[in-house]
Scaffold this motif. Structure first.
Motif, short mmCIF file in Angstrom:
data_model
loop_
_atom_site.label_atom_id
_atom_site.label_comp_id
_atom_site.label_asym_id
_atom_site.label_seq_id
_atom_site.Cartn_x
_atom_site.Cartn_y
_atom_site.Cartn_z
N MET A 66 0.85 -1.20 0.00
CA MET A 66 0.00 0.00 0.00
C MET A 66 0.88 1.25 0.00
O MET A 66 1.92 1.29 0.65
N GLU A 67 0.45 2.25 -0.74
CA GLU A 67 1.22 3.49 -0.84
C GLU A 67 1.27 4.22 0.50
O GLU A 67 0.25 4.32 1.19
N PRO A 68 2.47 4.68 0.89
CA PRO A 68 2.57 5.40 2.17
C PRO A 68 1.73 6.68 2.17
O PRO A 68 1.66 7.38 1.18
N LYS A 69 1.10 6.95 3.32
CA LYS A 69 0.23 8.12 3.44
C LYS A 69 1.00 9.37 3.87
O LYS A 69 0.44 10.46 3.85
N PHE A 70 2.23 9.17 4.31
CA PHE A 70 3.05 10.35 4.65
C PHE A 70 4.51 10.06 4.34
O PHE A 70 4.95 8.91 4.35
N ILE A 71 5.22 11.13 4.04
CA ILE A 71 6.66 11.06 3.78
C ILE A 71 7.35 11.73 4.96
O ILE A 71 6.98 12.84 5.37
N LEU A 72 8.35 11.06 5.52
CA LEU A 72 8.99 11.53 6.74
C LEU A 72 9.53 12.95 6.61
O LEU A 72 9.39 13.75 7.53
N SER A 73 10.14 13.26 5.48
CA SER A 73 10.70 14.61 5.30
C SER A 73 9.61 15.67 5.36
O SER A 73 9.81 16.75 5.91
N ASP A 74 8.45 15.37 4.79
CA ASP A 74 7.33 16.32 4.82
C ASP A 74 6.80 16.47 6.25
O ASP A 74 6.43 17.58 6.67
N VAL A 75 6.74 15.36 6.98
CA VAL A 75 6.30 15.39 8.37
C VAL A 75 7.22 16.28 9.19
O VAL A 75 6.77 17.12 9.98
N PHE A 76 8.52 16.10 8.99
CA PHE A 76 9.50 16.88 9.76
C PHE A 76 9.40 18.37 9.42
O PHE A 76 9.42 19.22 10.32
N LYS A 77 9.30 18.69 8.15
CA LYS A 77 9.24 20.10 7.73
C LYS A 77 8.02 20.80 8.31
O LYS A 77 8.12 21.91 8.85
N ALA A 78 6.87 20.15 8.19
CA ALA A 78 5.63 20.75 8.71
C ALA A 78 5.68 20.88 10.23
O ALA A 78 5.24 21.88 10.80
N ALA A 79 6.21 19.84 10.88
CA ALA A 79 6.28 19.85 12.34
C ALA A 79 7.27 20.91 12.83
O ALA A 79 7.01 21.59 13.83
N TRP A 80 8.39 21.03 12.15
CA TRP A 80 9.39 22.02 12.56
C TRP A 80 8.84 23.44 12.39
O TRP A 80 9.08 24.31 13.24
N LYS A 81 8.08 23.66 11.32
CA LYS A 81 7.47 24.97 11.11
C LYS A 81 6.51 25.31 12.25
O LYS A 81 6.54 26.42 12.80
N GLY A 82 5.67 24.35 12.62
CA GLY A 82 4.73 24.58 13.71
C GLY A 82 5.41 24.75 15.05
O GLY A 82 5.02 25.58 15.86
N THR A 83 6.45 23.96 15.27
CA THR A 83 7.19 24.03 16.54
C THR A 83 7.90 25.37 16.67
O THR A 83 7.86 26.02 17.72
N ARG A 84 8.55 25.78 15.60
CA ARG A 84 9.32 27.03 15.63
C ARG A 84 8.42 28.23 15.87
O ARG A 84 8.78 29.16 16.60
N SER A 85 7.21 28.20 15.30
CA SER A 85 6.31 29.36 15.42
C SER A 85 5.73 29.49 16.83
O SER A 85 5.38 30.59 17.25
N GLN A 86 5.64 28.37 17.56
CA GLN A 86 5.02 28.40 18.89
C GLN A 86 5.96 27.83 19.96
O GLN A 86 5.48 27.40 21.02
N LEU A 87 7.26 27.85 19.70
CA LEU A 87 8.21 27.17 20.59
C LEU A 87 8.17 27.68 22.02
O LEU A 87 8.15 26.88 22.97
N TRP A 88 8.13 28.99 22.20
CA TRP A 88 8.18 29.53 23.56
C TRP A 88 6.96 29.13 24.37
O TRP A 88 7.07 28.82 25.55
N ILE A 89 5.82 29.11 23.73
CA ILE A 89 4.60 28.71 24.44
C ILE A 89 4.64 27.22 24.78
O ILE A 89 4.37 26.81 25.91
N LEU A 90 5.00 26.40 23.78
CA LEU A 90 5.01 24.95 23.98
C LEU A 90 6.07 24.53 25.00
O LEU A 90 5.83 23.66 25.84
N ALA A 91 7.25 25.16 24.93
CA ALA A 91 8.29 24.86 25.91
C ALA A 91 7.88 25.36 27.30
O ALA A 91 8.13 24.69 28.31
#
Length: 204
Positions: free
Chosen positions: A1-26
């Motif tokens: 079955m075709e993969p539903k996500f690509i790891l590099s895309d997951v990391f890029k999207a997650a890093w963008k979200g983390t970086r934008s809200q890092l101070w609050i999340l930390a």
């Protein structure tokens, strides 16, 4: 079955979200740590009796469950481009019991699998890991969330294994960096987990 996500895309999207809200999340992680250890410190005199130990353990478990659920909701808010809201924790009180029961069930299932030469336990852990996200994002019940995780991960084992190895590596790197790196690693890991869950649920 075709993969539903690509790891590099997951990391890029997650890093963008983390970086934008890092101070609050930390900051939320730091606040949780302070509150938890303060709770433990004040509760120590109560642990001299069996009843006191039970009360302290129950309160600790409830507090941990509430934080886990609320923090996951904050992660989804960040993925949506929103600022994480503290009100998310109050909204998750109704999910504490389903989350607790599902955690016990999944833990027992994985433990039984691990007694069968380890590999079945790893397989089950990978397939059932998204019950937590299903409870927060889809308001699924305990059994329903486990079934949902099993459903969306069908045929995705290679991607899930690669994701798990990557998440473990990120946390390990955070520990190596004098522990301070965990305040970046933990939000990033949560974000990757949340993003992967959403990719898995597309058309499913």
């Amino acid at each position: 079955m075709e993969p539903k996500f690509i790891l590099s895309d997951v990391f890029k999207a997650a890093w963008k979200g983390t970086r934008s809200q890092l101070w609050i999340l930390a900051g939320l992680l730091i606040g949780y740590g302070i509150l938890f250890f303060t709770l433990v410190a004040f509760a120590m005199p109560m642990q001299s009796s069996m009843a006191g130990m039970i009360v302290v353990n129950v309160i600790s478990v409830l507090f941990s469950c509430l934080f886990s659920l609320g923090y996951m909701k904050n992660i989804f808010q960040a993925l949506d481009g929103e600022e994480p809201q503290f009100s998310a924790y109050g909204q998750q009180t109704r999910n504490i019991l389903p989350y607790f029961l599902a955690s016990l069930l999944v833990g027992a299932i994985v433990l039984i699998g691990c007694t069968l030469f380890i590999l079945p336990g790893i397989y089950l852990a990978l397939r059932l890991q998204f019950f937590w996200a299903a409870i927060v994002e889809e308001r699924a019940g305990a059994i329903e969330s486990i079934r949902r995780s099993w459903e969306i991960t069908r045929g995705q084992l290679p991607s899930l294994l690669l994701l798990a190895i990557t998440l473990f590596g990120i946390v390990l790197l955070g520990c190596i960096l004098f522990g301070i790196g965990l305040f970046v690693a933990v939000p990033l890991v949560y974000m990757m987990y949340g993003y992967a869950f959403r990719k898995l649920t597309i058309n499913n």
